[in-house]
Design a protein around this motif. Sequence first.
Motif, PDB file in Angstrom:
ATOM      1  N   UNK A 141      32.355  44.206  55.426  1.00 10.14           N
ATOM      2  CA  UNK A 141      33.802  43.864  55.119  1.00 10.14           C
ATOM      3  C   UNK A 141      34.849  44.062  56.228  1.00 10.14           C
ATOM      4  N   UNK A 153      41.274  44.054  45.434  1.00 11.58           N
ATOM      5  CA  UNK A 153      41.422  43.243  46.543  1.00 11.58           C
ATOM      6  C   UNK A 153      42.266  42.086  46.450  1.00 11.58           C
ATOM      7  N   UNK A 198      37.042  46.555  41.847  1.00 13.36           N
ATOM      8  CA  UNK A 198      36.895  45.987  43.139  1.00 13.36           C
ATOM      9  C   UNK A 198      37.735  44.753  43.442  1.00 13.36           C
ATOM     10  N   UNK A 199      37.125  43.875  42.526  1.00  8.15           N
ATOM     11  CA  UNK A 199      37.996  42.263  42.770  1.00  8.15           C
ATOM     12  C   UNK A 199      39.178  42.396  42.591  1.00  8.15           C
ATOM     13  N   UNK A 239      30.563  42.608  47.937  1.00  6.64           N
ATOM     14  CA  UNK A 239      31.087  43.045  46.718  1.00  6.64           C
ATOM     15  C   UNK A 239      30.296  43.898  45.753  1.00  6.64           C
ATOM     16  N   UNK A 251      45.782  43.690  46.658  1.00  6.41           N
ATOM     17  CA  UNK A 251      45.971  43.857  48.165  1.00  6.41           C
ATOM     18  C   UNK A 251      46.799  42.951  48.593  1.00  6.41           C
TER      19      UNK A 251
END
Lengths: 323, 401
Positions: free
Chosen positions: A207, B389, B385-386, A139, B392
Amino acid sequence: MLRYILQRFLYMIPMMVLISIICFAVIKLQPGDFGSQYFNNPRVSPEMVQQLRERLGLNDPAYIQYLKWAKGIVTRGDFGYSFAYKRPVSDLIWERMGWTVVVATLTIVFSWLVAIPIGIYSATHKYSIMDYLLTFLGFIGLSIPNFFLALVLMYAVLKAGGTSVGGLFSQNFIETPWSWAKFVDMLNHLWIPVISIGLSGTAGLLRQMRGNLLDVLGAQYVVTARAKGLKESIVIYKHAVRNAINPLISIFGMQLPEVISGTIISAIVLNLPTIGPFFYDALITQDQYLVMTFLMLSAFMMLIGNLLADIMLAWADPRIRYQ
Amino acid sequence: MSETFTNPPVANQPLPKIPGKMPGKTPGRNQNEALLEGEGEVALSQAQKIRLRFMRHKLGVVGGAIIVFLYVVVTLAPFLSPYGFEVQHPEYSLAPPTGIHFSNGKRFSLRPYTYSITKARDPITLELTYQVDREKSYPIYFFVRGEKYDIIGGWKGNLHLFGADRNSGGAVFLFGTDRFGRDLFTRTLIGGRVSMTVGVFGILLSFIIGILVGGVSGYYGGWMDNLIQRVIELLRSFPRLPLWLALSMVLPPQWSSVAVYFGVVTILSLIDWTGLARVIRGQFLSLREKEFVQAARAIGASDASIILRHMLPNTMSYLIVSATLSFPGMIIGESSISFLGLGIKEPMTSWGLLLKDAQSLEALNLHPWLMIPGIFIIVAVLAFNFVGDAMRDAFDPYSKM
């Protein structure tokens, strides 16, 4: 299949024509032209700028300029003339393509060599501490802009007392012929660009690999393989990994164009002799045919990359067939 | 991902009173787990399931908290920062971070203070350095009066959360200063306003274009669909970064900072909307065959009302996820363009533009604090981004974990 590839190639022609028109329009929308930079120069009189414009054909209407340029490509394979370098654009670009491809290729090799094993490890050790750690690092890799990573790495090397930052060679090796020492010196310089350009791609690949492998590991044929008593290593590497890598092939096709065009900024920061900084300079001085040709080349590589990805997918996976 | 997801619209679902339902006092994973599987006494609505699944994603929750924190900070930036962001301190150009001290080893003070710094030139290298004078200290006060500001929403004031006493000549530069002696901490907070909102406006714009174009493409189909798909294909075969750079050269130099800001936003969404349009088209293609759409058509609903009231709400989950996932690209895009000096222009600033000062080897060597704004880019992008994710996973009706 051959017919399909041929069709795709034919389809590229109108695409490239449209792309070139849009690119040219974007360039012509920019205020000023190559002559503008001389207006503030006290040694160049406005009349001289006008003469320069006349000579470079910048006084013609935009569509005439475009048609002349397009005609040159179609009839003579001539991509125009760089105003700043006073040489044919294609020569200039070719000269820089070498290092660009070297850096890009190494970056891609690096990202696959790192991402695939880690992805496999992460998926086979699902929800272990290492998996969480690697996912988290992935990440972070995705979130660092590559130009900032380049700055940080350069800073770290400087603080550690190193001098191998910026460019591809140390001062004393730039003009010398190839030797073992020069090669080592180059490797000393290369790791910073390779990591800073490649890290986000690596993280993305990792990923994907982890996700694909997790999907595949839950599939029935993996259960079957285990049930019939195959060794775990064979189950994973021969049955699961092969199928998990397949979808990644489509990424592979697009990687070269993306690395080449996506790393203009880190190449500027790192002072690399690649095409990126060259494009940026041309953009700033409004060296229009150089900018055009670079944009066209990148778009062409994207189209080819796309086609390549589709072909490789069909080759690797017999279930995929194109008409 | 291609299955349709026909949950009722996410918003406005009243929560049934289930003991231990609230995130703060969740009794344990097991009960949530049971609720998700539908084994609880009360069946959960989709919205609640989504919320539970999101809450289970620890990093997503942390990311969400960071994002909220960042937005609060950049909104209150003029108040939280000790100086005005354009104020120059020529006597402190390129000063290192001052640091906050409580003790100099001999005496301890509850009130934090900074040491006095004075400029000096190295006699041999002629480099500018700053000497810290540990004898002379300046206390840091809270709620000091300073430069006037105007926070969006009309809150005018000149109160700053903290600062040095200006009359005594003290200075507090948490992140150091730039070459004009402007406080980098202040500029980072103010720059965050641009960096954090570019995504909001950019996504808003790509939403409008994406929904319109994708909707028309998927709903009507036929030659219109064909044409739109070719256009999207064309736009997507452009290399993103070079096109962005070429487009930002189009912004006229005489434009104001605000105009340039919106110019950058437009440039960023110019390619971005194509992804969204594709998602919506795919959804609409399958939705328009569904019974409820046929039914709406049968009772004579207009196209606009079918699209807006019946079909669009059903694609909401995909839209929200894809919007969140677009944020990182927008933030990085803006900082890349500004980093090269082709984006946001002074007196406005952004994290990317601030980083521009850190570009040279000299700066890295002598003024490494100029890299601090980059950390903010990473944190913001990471947080988005976290959350993306987690969203989703949360919106995926088939996710179980």
